[in-house]
Design a protein around this motif. Structure first.
Motif, mmCIF file in Angstrom:
data_model
loop_
_atom_site.group_PDB
_atom_site.id
_atom_site.type_symbol
_atom_site.label_atom_id
_atom_site.label_comp_id
_atom_site.label_asym_id
_atom_site.label_seq_id
_atom_site.Cartn_x
_atom_site.Cartn_y
_atom_site.Cartn_z
ATOM 1 N N MET A 67 1.221 -1.169 -0.203
ATOM 2 C CA MET A 67 -0.333 0.310 -0.214
ATOM 3 C C MET A 67 0.247 1.240 0.080
ATOM 4 S SD MET A 67 -3.477 -0.699 2.247
ATOM 5 C CE MET A 67 -3.835 0.279 2.163
ATOM 6 N N ASN A 68 2.021 1.097 1.170
ATOM 7 C CA ASN A 68 3.227 2.458 1.326
ATOM 8 C C ASN A 68 3.311 2.941 -0.276
ATOM 9 O OD1 ASN A 68 2.509 3.080 3.933
ATOM 10 N ND2 ASN A 68 4.270 1.482 4.263
ATOM 11 N N GLU A 69 3.787 1.434 -1.553
ATOM 12 C CA GLU A 69 4.281 1.759 -2.480
ATOM 13 C C GLU A 69 3.660 1.888 -3.386
ATOM 14 O OE1 GLU A 69 5.915 -1.762 -2.876
ATOM 15 O OE2 GLU A 69 7.770 -1.962 -2.089
ATOM 16 N N ASN A 70 1.972 1.709 -2.811
ATOM 17 C CA ASN A 70 1.048 1.822 -4.418
ATOM 18 C C ASN A 70 0.886 3.479 -3.995
ATOM 19 O OD1 ASN A 70 -0.561 1.226 -6.324
ATOM 20 N ND2 ASN A 70 -2.400 2.090 -4.764
ATOM 21 N N LYS A 74 1.745 6.897 -6.518
ATOM 22 C CA LYS A 74 0.418 7.410 -7.366
ATOM 23 C C LYS A 74 1.331 8.625 -7.295
ATOM 24 C CE LYS A 74 -3.175 4.527 -6.000
ATOM 25 N NZ LYS A 74 -5.172 4.667 -5.512
ATOM 26 N N THR A 75 1.447 8.390 -6.449
ATOM 27 C CA THR A 75 3.030 10.223 -6.317
ATOM 28 C C THR A 75 3.767 10.047 -7.161
ATOM 29 O OG1 THR A 75 1.890 10.453 -3.742
ATOM 30 C CG2 THR A 75 4.115 11.831 -4.634
ATOM 31 N N THR A 76 4.149 9.658 -7.599
ATOM 32 C CA THR A 76 5.567 9.991 -8.883
ATOM 33 C C THR A 76 4.878 9.863 -9.868
ATOM 34 O OG1 THR A 76 6.800 7.984 -7.759
ATOM 35 C CG2 THR A 76 7.660 8.209 -9.854
ATOM 36 N N LEU A 77 3.613 9.260 -10.018
ATOM 37 C CA LEU A 77 3.054 9.380 -11.628
ATOM 38 C C LEU A 77 2.840 10.060 -11.797
ATOM 39 C CD1 LEU A 77 1.261 7.863 -14.085
ATOM 40 C CD2 LEU A 77 -0.276 6.563 -12.565
ATOM 41 N N HIS A 78 1.562 11.278 -10.331
ATOM 42 C CA HIS A 78 1.025 12.457 -11.108
ATOM 43 C C HIS A 78 2.445 13.550 -10.657
ATOM 44 C CE1 HIS A 78 -1.256 15.537 -9.408
ATOM 45 N NE2 HIS A 78 -0.852 16.100 -8.845
#
Length: 229
Positions: A67-70, A74-78
């Motif tokens: 969940m933390n990696e996800n 998500k932050t990296t993708l944004h």
């Protein structure tokens, strides 16, 4: 019954009770074995439950890490999407280029003037990416800061004086000149300049000089952004 008979009967009963007490119907050793077996099974069950608890703890920890990696992904993708939009905007802003010649149609000349009134206005616009060039004023205004390349050409007929300079914000950068050629005169020049957003570029005739143009576009002005800063 006589006292002797009652005594004999009582003695027999005591013998029976004594035998039952000394030889009980319950097998104590068997029951102890059963208890030990039950304790062993309980121990094995507790160990199995502990192993399952450990597995659940590990799975919970793994799920938390996922969940933390996800969340990080998500932050990296944004961030990547924002960077792509920024690069896209920067790329669109870096598409700056223009090219224009003096006359929109026909043939004719500009000048000569005792006092040069304004920049040369190149009316036939061929390219104007970024809308930096204004065909009403003859002035190119840098839409973005960066390193630019500019070039201009001028043409004159025999026995006429042709002289044109390129200006940046009112300051001469380079020039072309032809002094009364025998036939026709042509000249061109170019320069690389660093411009801030809003800097202006234009060309002007010298006093008592003139330029000629026709559909062949002999007299022209153009430039483009090499790279933004």
């Amino acid at each position: 019954m006589s006292p002797i008979g009652r005594f004999v009967l009582l003695l027999c009963a005591c013998c029976v009770y004594s035998q039952d007490f000394m030889e009980p119907s319950v097998n104590v050793l068997s029951e102890i074995a059963k208890i030990r077996s039950l304790e062993e099974r309980m121990k094995n069950t507790e160990e199995a439950l502990q192993r399952q608890s450990n597995v659940v703890t590990e799975l919970t920890s793994t799920l938390r890490d996922v969940m933390n990696e996800n969340a990080v992904l998500k932050t990296t993708l944004h961030t990547l999407q924002e960077n792509m939009e920024t690069l896209k905007t920067a790329n669109e802003g870096s598409k700056v280029a223009f090219s224009a010649s003096l006359l929109a149609s026909g043939s004719g000349h500009e000048g000569p003037y005792r006092d040069v009134p304004s920049p040369l206005i190149y009316k036939k616009v061929v390219t104007n990416y970024g809308n930096g060039y204004d065909s009403n004023t003859g002035i190119f205004t840098a839409p973005v800061g960066g390193v630019y390349y500019f070039r201009f050409y001028a043409h004159c007929h025999a026995d006429t004086r042709m002289a044109v300079s390129l200006y940046k914000n009112g300051n001469i950068q380079c020039s072309v000149f032809s002094w009364k050629p025998i036939t026709n005169g042509n000249a061109g020049n170019g320069i690389i300049l660093t411009l801030e957003k809003g800097d202006q570029m234009f060309t002007k005739l010298w006093q008592n000089s003139w330029v000629y143009d026709d559909p062949a576009s002999y007299t022209s002005f153009g430039g483009f952004l090499l790279f933004p800063l």
